[in-house]
Scaffold this active site. Structure first.
Site, short mmCIF file in Angstrom:
data_model
loop_
_atom_site.label_atom_id
_atom_site.label_comp_id
_atom_site.label_asym_id
_atom_site.label_seq_id
_atom_site.Cartn_x
_atom_site.Cartn_y
_atom_site.Cartn_z
N ASP A 45 -35.25 33.11 -33.38
CA ASP A 45 -34.73 34.22 -32.57
C ASP A 45 -33.93 33.65 -31.39
O ASP A 45 -34.47 32.95 -30.55
CB ASP A 45 -35.90 35.05 -32.04
CG ASP A 45 -35.38 36.24 -31.26
OD1 ASP A 45 -35.07 37.26 -31.88
OD2 ASP A 45 -35.27 36.14 -30.01
N TYR A 50 -29.44 33.43 -23.50
CA TYR A 50 -30.39 32.34 -23.26
C TYR A 50 -29.68 31.02 -22.97
O TYR A 50 -30.31 30.04 -22.57
CB TYR A 50 -31.35 32.15 -24.46
CG TYR A 50 -32.15 33.36 -24.85
CD1 TYR A 50 -32.35 34.43 -23.97
CD2 TYR A 50 -32.73 33.45 -26.12
CE1 TYR A 50 -33.09 35.55 -24.36
CE2 TYR A 50 -33.47 34.55 -26.50
CZ TYR A 50 -33.64 35.61 -25.62
OH TYR A 50 -34.37 36.70 -26.02
N LYS A 79 -28.27 38.11 -30.19
CA LYS A 79 -28.24 39.41 -29.50
C LYS A 79 -26.98 39.55 -28.66
O LYS A 79 -26.52 38.58 -28.03
CB LYS A 79 -29.47 39.56 -28.58
CG LYS A 79 -30.78 39.23 -29.27
CD LYS A 79 -32.00 39.58 -28.45
CE LYS A 79 -33.25 38.96 -29.07
NZ LYS A 79 -33.47 37.57 -28.75
N HIS A 112 -29.11 43.86 -27.03
CA HIS A 112 -30.20 43.21 -26.31
C HIS A 112 -30.96 44.18 -25.38
O HIS A 112 -32.18 44.11 -25.27
CB HIS A 112 -29.64 42.02 -25.50
CG HIS A 112 -30.65 40.95 -25.22
ND1 HIS A 112 -30.31 39.62 -25.11
CD2 HIS A 112 -31.99 41.00 -25.03
CE1 HIS A 112 -31.40 38.92 -24.85
NE2 HIS A 112 -32.43 39.73 -24.80
#
Ligand code: A2P
Length: 321
Positions: A45, A50, A79, A112
């Site tokens: 994931d 990130y 996302k 997201h």
């Protein structure tokens, strides 16, 4: 034993236990992914926000080139960040993630958050950096997500951090229904109503922060003291009974109710321990005791979108609670 693969409404399958990569930092993510794939993880994931997709992409490429796994065996999620909700931004944004991840398609792409920000804004610091959903509705973004499936850039699409109200808006407008809703879920935040709503609508739930996010940053859990889920005495007792770790019981709880779960680790021993949780069956007594632990407690409050008085986005507006 809980199911190892969960069937999505479109016939694709997602491995129930995946690896979370939020807070896998630079210099850690590569080794974590290589190690996880060697241990048997197939579901990873990711998210552009990130800020580690390029490093993860290096690991995926090397794992495939060196024969640890094939692309077809992997299930890779990314996302869409909130600053790319405008229909024209959706395709270039997934293409950016694909480029970083060194892939030519994703298995799953999620919106997201149900939050729209101006292009280039990561976390807003003023109201001017936000776009109200009345101006840029979630359904407009969703239709652009649907086109990504038609363009063969992704096999399945879904949503994350949505509540029943905004999930139902998407369901009402969708040509392609969301396959997954990713939410924070663990014994302190069981979300039974939302979970049941998803089950009724053939949406699989993926649980993030299934361990209660022990490595959390104060930005995400602003409360001064927050309960440590891994230290809960009931969880510890159940772990002792099964001769496993508390982390494994927490992961198993999500898998036993038919959710996917994506515990994050970058440590080989924890990656191995967490992965073994997919074989744990909890009994009725365990499930009953864990059901009593719900505190409706969020570690990831979403309050980082709140810029102060007059903010369009706050924990209250996002969760509708
Ligand atoms: P680390 O990456 O150093 O192993 P969550 O998925 O709920 O957000 O939790 C992730 C956090 O939990 C990370 O800080 C991770 O640290 C830690 N963690 C992962 N697996 C375990 C485990 N089996 N036992 C204790 N802590 C763990």
């Amino acid at each position: 034993m809980p199911k190892q693969l969960l069937k999505l409404h479109n016939g694709h399958e997602i491995p129930a236990l995946g690896l979370g990569t939020w807070q896998s930092t630079e210099g850690e993510a590569y080794d974590a992914i290589r190690c996880a794939i060697k241990l048997g993880y197939r579901h990873i994931d990711c998210a552009s926000v990130y800020n580690n997709e390029a490093e993860i992409g290096d690991a995926l490429k090397d794992a495939i080139t060196e024969g640890d796994v094939t692309r077809e065996e992997l299930f890779i999620t990314s996302k869409l960040w909130c600053d790319a909700h405008a229909a024209k931004d959706v395709k270039p944004t997934i293409e950016g993630s694909l480029q970083h991840l060194k892939l030519d398609y994703l298995d799953l792409y999620l919106m997201h958050w149900p939050v729209a920000l101006k292009h280039g804004i990561h976390i807003p610091s003023t109201i001017d950096e936000m776009i109200p959903l009345s101006k840029l509705p979630l359904t407009e973004t969703w239709h652009a997500m649907e086109k990504l499936v038609d363009d063969n850039l992704v096999k399945s699409i879904g949503i994350s951090n949505f509540n029943i109200k905004n999930t139902s808006e998407i369901l009402d407008a969708a040509t392609i229904k969301p396959a997954i809703l990713q939410i924070e879920a663990h014994p302190y935040l069981q979300q039974a109503e939302l979970f049941n709503y998803c089950t009724q609508n053939d949406i699989i739930v993926t649980a993030y922060s299934p361990l209660g996010s022990p490595g959390r940053n104060a930005v995400f859990t602003p409360q001064e003291s927050s309960p440590e889920l891994l230290d809960n005495p009931v969880i510890k007792e159940i772990a002792e009974k099964h001769d496993v770790s508390s982390a494994q019981i927490l992961i198993a709880w999500n898998l036993n109710r038919g959710s996917a779960a994506i515990p994050k680790s970058t440590k080989p021993d924890r990656l191995k321990n967490n992965f073994a949780a997919r074989n744990i069956t909890l009994d009725q007594d365990d499930l009953k005791r864990i059901a009593e632990l719900d505190l409706h407690y969020r570690y990831c409050t979403g309050d980082f979108f709140n810029t102060g008085p007059g903010s369009i986005y706050t924990a209250e507006t996002i969760w509708g609670e």
